[in-house]
Design a protein around this motif. Structure first.
Motif, PDB file in Angstrom:
ATOM      1  N   GLU A   1       0.829  -1.201   0.000  1.00  0.00           N
ATOM      2  CA  GLU A   1       0.000   0.000   0.000  1.00  0.00           C
ATOM      3  C   GLU A   1       0.862   1.249   0.000  1.00  0.00           C
ATOM      4  OE1 GLU A   1      -3.364   2.151   2.755  1.00  0.00           O
ATOM      5  OE2 GLU A   1      -3.247  -0.025   2.745  1.00  0.00           O
ATOM      6  N   ARG A   2       0.568   2.115  -0.958  1.00  0.00           N
ATOM      7  CA  ARG A   2       1.213   3.418  -1.006  1.00  0.00           C
ATOM      8  C   ARG A   2       0.140   4.448  -1.344  1.00  0.00           C
ATOM      9  NH1 ARG A   2       7.185   3.798  -2.887  1.00  0.00           N
ATOM     10  NH2 ARG A   2       8.070   2.095  -1.707  1.00  0.00           N
ATOM     11  N   ASP A   3       0.076   5.495  -0.551  1.00  0.00           N
ATOM     12  CA  ASP A   3      -0.897   6.563  -0.787  1.00  0.00           C
ATOM     13  C   ASP A   3      -2.324   6.028  -0.856  1.00  0.00           C
ATOM     14  OD1 ASP A   3       1.258   8.368  -0.978  1.00  0.00           O
ATOM     15  OD2 ASP A   3       1.511   7.882  -3.096  1.00  0.00           O
ATOM     16  N   GLY A   4      -2.605   5.010  -0.022  1.00  0.00           N
ATOM     17  CA  GLY A   4      -3.969   4.509   0.086  1.00  0.00           C
ATOM     18  C   GLY A   4      -4.396   3.533  -0.976  1.00  0.00           C
ATOM     19  N   ILE A   5      -3.477   3.172  -1.903  1.00  0.00           N
ATOM     20  CA  ILE A   5      -3.840   2.190  -2.929  1.00  0.00           C
ATOM     21  C   ILE A   5      -2.817   1.064  -2.948  1.00  0.00           C
ATOM     22  CG2 ILE A   5      -5.079   3.805  -4.427  1.00  0.00           C
ATOM     23  CD1 ILE A   5      -2.545   3.894  -6.164  1.00  0.00           C
ATOM     24  N   ASN A   6      -3.286  -0.112  -3.326  1.00  0.00           N
ATOM     25  CA  ASN A   6      -2.398  -1.257  -3.480  1.00  0.00           C
ATOM     26  C   ASN A   6      -1.979  -1.338  -4.945  1.00  0.00           C
ATOM     27  OD1 ASN A   6      -4.556  -2.494  -1.178  1.00  0.00           O
ATOM     28  ND2 ASN A   6      -2.386  -2.538  -0.755  1.00  0.00           N
ATOM     29  N   LYS A   7      -0.718  -1.037  -5.187  1.00  0.00           N
ATOM     30  CA  LYS A   7      -0.237  -0.904  -6.552  1.00  0.00           C
ATOM     31  C   LYS A   7       0.943  -1.841  -6.782  1.00  0.00           C
ATOM     32  CE  LYS A   7       2.226   2.486  -9.295  1.00  0.00           C
ATOM     33  NZ  LYS A   7       2.751   3.840  -9.360  1.00  0.00           N
ATOM     34  N   PRO A   8       1.015  -2.526  -7.937  1.00  0.00           N
ATOM     35  CA  PRO A   8       2.166  -3.378  -8.210  1.00  0.00           C
ATOM     36  C   PRO A   8       3.426  -2.561  -8.468  1.00  0.00           C
ATOM     37  CG  PRO A   8       0.680  -3.358 -10.101  1.00  0.00           C
ATOM     38  CD  PRO A   8       0.007  -2.575  -9.016  1.00  0.00           C
ATOM     39  N   VAL A   9       4.455  -2.842  -7.670  1.00  0.00           N
ATOM     40  CA  VAL A   9       5.743  -2.134  -7.757  1.00  0.00           C
ATOM     41  C   VAL A   9       6.852  -3.181  -7.833  1.00  0.00           C
ATOM     42  CG1 VAL A   9       7.327  -0.590  -6.512  1.00  0.00           C
ATOM     43  CG2 VAL A   9       4.861  -0.137  -6.482  1.00  0.00           C
ATOM     44  N   VAL A  10       7.875  -2.931  -8.656  1.00  0.00           N
ATOM     45  CA  VAL A  10       9.008  -3.855  -8.773  1.00  0.00           C
ATOM     46  C   VAL A  10      10.085  -3.477  -7.751  1.00  0.00           C
ATOM     47  CG1 VAL A  10      10.837  -4.733 -10.251  1.00  0.00           C
ATOM     48  CG2 VAL A  10       8.563  -4.292 -11.215  1.00  0.00           C
ATOM     49  N   TYR A  11      10.449  -4.456  -6.926  1.00  0.00           N
ATOM     50  CA  TYR A  11      11.504  -4.274  -5.926  1.00  0.00           C
ATOM     51  C   TYR A  11      12.702  -5.157  -6.253  1.00  0.00           C
ATOM     52  CZ  TYR A  11       8.072  -2.040  -2.827  1.00  0.00           C
ATOM     53  OH  TYR A  11       7.135  -1.206  -2.294  1.00  0.00           O
ATOM     54  N   VAL A  12      13.876  -4.741  -5.802  1.00  0.00           N
ATOM     55  CA  VAL A  12      15.071  -5.582  -5.795  1.00  0.00           C
ATOM     56  C   VAL A  12      15.527  -5.721  -4.348  1.00  0.00           C
ATOM     57  CG1 VAL A  12      17.492  -5.759  -6.455  1.00  0.00           C
ATOM     58  CG2 VAL A  12      15.796  -5.035  -8.141  1.00  0.00           C
ATOM     59  N   HIS A  13      15.654  -6.964  -3.895  1.00  0.00           N
ATOM     60  CA  HIS A  13      15.850  -7.307  -2.482  1.00  0.00           C
ATOM     61  C   HIS A  13      17.209  -8.008  -2.349  1.00  0.00           C
ATOM     62  CE1 HIS A  13      13.539  -8.699   1.314  1.00  0.00           C
ATOM     63  NE2 HIS A  13      14.800  -9.047   1.486  1.00  0.00           N
ATOM     64  N   THR A  14      18.137  -7.412  -1.613  1.00  0.00           N
ATOM     65  CA  THR A  14      19.426  -8.055  -1.334  1.00  0.00           C
ATOM     66  C   THR A  14      19.241  -8.956  -0.114  1.00  0.00           C
ATOM     67  OG1 THR A  14      20.599  -6.130  -2.187  1.00  0.00           O
ATOM     68  CG2 THR A  14      21.874  -7.675  -0.840  1.00  0.00           C
ATOM     69  N   LEU A  15      19.369 -10.263  -0.306  1.00  0.00           N
ATOM     70  CA  LEU A  15      18.959 -11.200   0.741  1.00  0.00           C
ATOM     71  C   LEU A  15      19.872 -11.177   1.959  1.00  0.00           C
ATOM     72  CD1 LEU A  15      17.853 -14.085  -1.579  1.00  0.00           C
ATOM     73  CD2 LEU A  15      16.383 -12.710  -0.117  1.00  0.00           C
ATOM     74  N   ALA A  16      21.163 -10.995   1.768  1.00  0.00           N
ATOM     75  CA  ALA A  16      22.079 -11.043   2.913  1.00  0.00           C
ATOM     76  C   ALA A  16      21.844  -9.901   3.887  1.00  0.00           C
ATOM     77  CB  ALA A  16      23.523 -11.030   2.418  1.00  0.00           C
ATOM     78  N   THR A  17      21.420  -8.740   3.375  1.00  0.00           N
ATOM     79  CA  THR A  17      21.273  -7.554   4.228  1.00  0.00           C
ATOM     80  C   THR A  17      19.828  -7.159   4.458  1.00  0.00           C
ATOM     81  OG1 THR A  17      21.328  -6.051   2.323  1.00  0.00           O
ATOM     82  CG2 THR A  17      23.453  -6.665   3.330  1.00  0.00           C
ATOM     83  N   GLY A  18      18.904  -7.675   3.629  1.00  0.00           N
ATOM     84  CA  GLY A  18      17.516  -7.254   3.722  1.00  0.00           C
ATOM     85  C   GLY A  18      17.233  -5.926   3.038  1.00  0.00           C
ATOM     86  N   ARG A  19      18.243  -5.338   2.413  1.00  0.00           N
ATOM     87  CA  ARG A  19      18.054  -4.051   1.737  1.00  0.00           C
ATOM     88  C   ARG A  19      17.121  -4.214   0.541  1.00  0.00           C
ATOM     89  NH1 ARG A  19      21.139  -1.626  -2.761  1.00  0.00           N
ATOM     90  NH2 ARG A  19      20.849   0.649  -2.724  1.00  0.00           N
ATOM     91  N   ARG A  20      16.149  -3.297   0.435  1.00  0.00           N
ATOM     92  CA  ARG A  20      15.225  -3.314  -0.701  1.00  0.00           C
ATOM     93  C   ARG A  20      15.262  -1.965  -1.391  1.00  0.00           C
ATOM     94  NH1 ARG A  20       9.365  -5.108  -0.366  1.00  0.00           N
ATOM     95  NH2 ARG A  20       9.116  -3.372   1.045  1.00  0.00           N
ATOM     96  N   VAL A  21      15.299  -1.988  -2.708  1.00  0.00           N
ATOM     97  CA  VAL A  21      15.188  -0.749  -3.470  1.00  0.00           C
ATOM     98  C   VAL A  21      14.015  -0.886  -4.431  1.00  0.00           C
ATOM     99  CG1 VAL A  21      17.634  -0.177  -3.300  1.00  0.00           C
ATOM    100  CG2 VAL A  21      16.824  -1.488  -5.257  1.00  0.00           C
TER     101      VAL A  21
END
Length: 274
Positions: free
Chosen positions: A61-81
């Motif tokens: 949820e962003r700004d009150g709506i559920n919108k499909p967004v592409v994330y990249v997740h670094t597994l060792a650190t948990g960092r998401r961009v």
């Protein structure tokens, strides 16, 4: 350089009650760890070539709506961009072989088309232009072409386009529906979902000869993904009210059902250990 069976790991989404859990496990589905837990769907998992990051689509949820967004997740650190959060839908991430960029599907300019974006987010470059829907990209290992699904000819079929742009070539001609292409890491094969008499099955095509082999037996098989060795494919099957994962050899003769706990498991992706 070719990773063996045990130098690999799986990711998949397991639904537990109202939660969608992004799971990372050993290649046999055991030793599971939860990388992300969300009340909203997580789909379209894709491992980076070096096995350190997962790209996926999350409906957060962003700004009150559920919108499909592409994330990249670094597994060792948990960092998401956030790799892609354009106006409209952002979906179907696929890694370039160098791990620096993604092919994604955006509706920012109207209908679904394929674009390229940095894995860290940023400016987008359009790759396909058609009046139809272009979706589900997959890079070739040399980075020179992207295979994708399009209905530009009237029904869903698989095409390929040079990464620099140029003329598009149709690849599949058998059956009324062919979609979700994935190119093997060695560049020799393509796996995809095809609709035949018994329903939706998994097919493997030898790209040099264009010979096709049906490797699954179900009626609701989906989400095929190559092992890093290019010798096995994993896919999900719907059996009654359960979704299971199965690994199969390229000729369809060897099959192994994975014993990941949970009755609703989907969207598998097979990656190498970092």
């Amino acid at each position: 350089d070719e990773p063996g069976f045990f130098a690999t790991r799986l990711s998949f989404v397991r639904k537990d009650g109202e939660f969608h859990n992004l799971i990372v496990s050993d290649s046999d589905g055991q030793n599971t760890q939860v990388a992300l837990r969300s009340r909203q769907p997580i789909i379209s998992l894709a491992w980076s070539p070096d096995g350190t990051r997962l790209a996926y689509v999350s409906y957060e949820e962003r700004d009150g709506i559920n919108k499909p967004v592409v994330y990249v997740h670094t597994l060792a650190t948990g960092r998401r961009v956030v790799a892609a959060n354009e106006r409209g839908s952002n979906s179907s991430p696929a890694w370039s072989p160098d791990g620096k960029s993604l092919a994604v599907v955006l509706t920012r300019d109207g209908n679904s088309q394929i674009y390229r974006v940095s894995a860290e987010g940023g400016a987008v470059t359009r790759l396909t232009r058609s009046a139809g829907i272009d979706t589900e990209p997959s890079f070739t290992p040399d980075g020179r072409h992207v295979y994708f699904t399009s209905d530009r000819g009237g029904s869903a079929q698989i095409y390929r386009v040079p990464i620099e742009g140029g003329s598009t070539e149709r690849v599949t001609f058998n059956g009324p529906f062919n979609a979700r292409p994935q190119i093997s890491p060695d560049g020799r094969y393509m796996v995809y979902v095809t609709r035949r008499d018994r329903g939706f099955q998994i097919a493997v095509m030898d790209l040099a000869s264009r010979q096709e082999t049906l490797v699954s037996e179900g009626s609701k098989d989906d989400s095929p993904s190559f092992a890093p060795s290019s010798r096995w494919v994993i896919y999900s099957s719907r059996l009654g009210d359960r979704t299971l994962l199965t690994a199969v050899s390229l000729d369809g003769k060897l099959r192994s059902r994975l014993s990941a706990q949970g009755s609703d498991i989907r969207g598998p992706a097979w990656g190498r250990l970092p």
